[in-house]
Design a protein around this motif. Structure first.
Motif: not given
Length: 339
Positions: A19-44
Motif C-alpha cells: 500500500m505504501v508503494e502506491a503513494v499518490g494513487v487512491g488506494v482502498g482495501i476491503y475484505g470478504q465482507d465487502g467493507r473497507y479496512i484500509y483507505v489512503n488519503d488520496s482516495y478519501a
C-alpha cells in the motif's frame, strides 16, 4: 483502523508495504465482507473526507454498480492474483467522482483481500464530452452548409443541362465542369468534417466485399480493379473502411487517369492499394496526407487526409511507396485479422 496512514491488525507488514508503494494513487482495501479496512488519503480526498470516514463503509455504498445482493458471487468470481479494470463513478457524502479502477485479489497469511487503486478521471471525461459536443456541432454545421450549398448548385446544374441539350457551346462545358467541382468540394468538406468523429464499432468484415462496394460507388467506368491475394475477414468499421477505399480509388483516377488499373492486395497484417499511374515523388510522400495538399489543379487535397484519419481511428498505420509499375502504392498495416 482509525488512521488511513496506519497499519491495520488485519494486514501483514508485507501487504501494508504494498500500500505504501502506491503513494499518490487512491488506494482502498476491503475484505470478504465487502467493507473497507484500509483507505489512503488520496482516495478519501476525492470525497473531501478522511480515511477514518471510509474505513468500515461497504464497497456498494461507494460504488453503486456493486450490488450487495450479488456481492458474494462477485467476490467468488476472482481467483487469487486476478486483476480487473473498470471505469465507473464512486460516490460518497454527496460527491460523485468518475474514476478508473484496478482491482486485484491477493491472499496474505491465508486471508483474501481486494486491493484497489482508484484514479480520478474527471478531467479526461470532461474533455471527452467537450470533444464529442464539438464533433456533433461540426457535423451538424457541415450538414447544414452542405444542404444550403447543394440546393443552388442543383438548380444551376439543371439549367446547364437544359441549355446543353439545345446549345453546343464550350462555355457551357466549362460551367458544367465548375459546378461538378463545387459539388465535389461540398461532398469532401462534409466528409472531412465527419472524419473527426470516432471510428465506430469494429466487426468482422470481408475485405474484398468492401473493396467491391467502394469501387462500384466511384465513377470507374474506364478503370480496372484487380484483387490480389485471398479474401480475408478483418476487424473494422465497415462504413469507414469503405470510405477509405473510395477516397483511394478517387485519388488514383484523379492522378493516374480514368483508365487507371488499381490493385488491392490482401496481406498478412493488412492490405495495400496500388495503381499504374505516375506515382508520388519520394520528397512529396510525407506531405500527401496534409489537409489541402494536392498536385492536381482540379483536386481538393482532402481525400488522402480523410484516409489517414480513418487509418488512425482504427489504430492502423499507412505508408506511401511505389507500385511495381511505378505508380503510387498505399500500404496499410496493423490490421487485426479474424481467424
Amino acid at each position: 483502523m482509525s488512521d488511513g496512514n496506519s497499519k491495520s491488525d488485519d494486514l501483514s507488514s508485507e501487504f501494508f508495504q504494498q500500500m505504501v508503494e502506491a503513494v499518490g494513487v487512491g488506494v482502498g482495501i476491503y475484505g470478504q465482507d465487502g467493507r473497507y479496512i484500509y483507505v489512503n488519503d488520496s482516495y478519501a480526498e476525492l470525497f473531501s473526507a478522511t480515511p477514518a470516514d471510509l474505513v468500515g463503509v461497504a464497497i456498494w455504498e461507494v460504488a453503486p454498480e456493486v450490488d450487495p445482493d450479488t456481492f458474494d458471487a462477485y467476490w467468488n468470481s476472482f481467483a487469487d492474483g486476478d486483476t480487473r479494470q473498470a471505469e465507473t463513478v464512486h460516490e460518497y457524502s454527496g460527491n460523485r467522482v468518475p474514476v478508473a479502477t484496478v482491482t486485484t485479489q491477493r491472499t496474505i497469511d491465508g486471508v483474501p483481500y481486494h486491493f484497489g487503486t482508484i484514479k480520478d478521471i474527471t478531467e479526461r471525461k470532461a474533455q471527452e464530452r467537450e470533444i464529442q459536443q464539438q464533433n456533433e456541432r461540426l457535423e451538424n454545421f457541415a450538414g447544414l452548409v452542405s444542404h444550403d450549398l447543394r440546393n443552388p448548385l442543383n438548380v444551376a446544374q439543371g439549367y446547364v443541362d437544359m441549355l446543353q441539350a439545345d446549345i453546343d457551346r464550350d462555355e457551357l462545358t466549362l460551367v458544367d465542369n465548375a459546378l461538378e467541382r463545387m459539388d465535389s468540394l461540398v461532398s469532401e468538406l462534409l466528409q472531412l468534417a465527419r472524419t473527426n468523429t470516432p471510428v465506430g464499432e469494429t466487426d468482422p468484415v470481408s475485405l474484398f466485399d468492401t473493396v467491391t462496394k467502394a469501387w462500384d460507388s466511384v465513377a470507374t467506368i474506364d478503370a480496372d480493379l484487380r484483387l490480389a491475394g485471398s479474401d480475408t475477414q478483418i476487424l473494422a468499421d465497415e462504413s469507414r473502411l469503405r470510405e477509405l477505399f473510395e477516397n483511394l480509388f478517387r485519388n488514383a483516377i484523379e492522378h493516374a487517369g480514368a483508365d487507371v488499373e488499381v490493385t488491392v492486395e490482401a496481406q498478412s497484417d493488412g492490405f495495400s492499394v496500388a495503381d499504374d499511374g505516375p506515382g508520388i515523388p519520394p520528397e512529396e510522400r510525407d506531405r500527401v496526407f496534409e489537409t489541402g495538399f494536392t498536385t492536381n489543379p482540379d483536386g481538393t487535397g482532402f481525400g488522402l487526409n480523410i484516409v489517414q484519419q480513418i487509418v488512425t481511428g482504427h489504430d492502423w498505420e499507412i505508408q506511401v511507396t511505389e507500385s511495381i509499375s511505378g505508380g503510387a502504392r498505399f500500404v496499410i498495416t496493423g490490421v487485426k485479422m479474424v481467424d
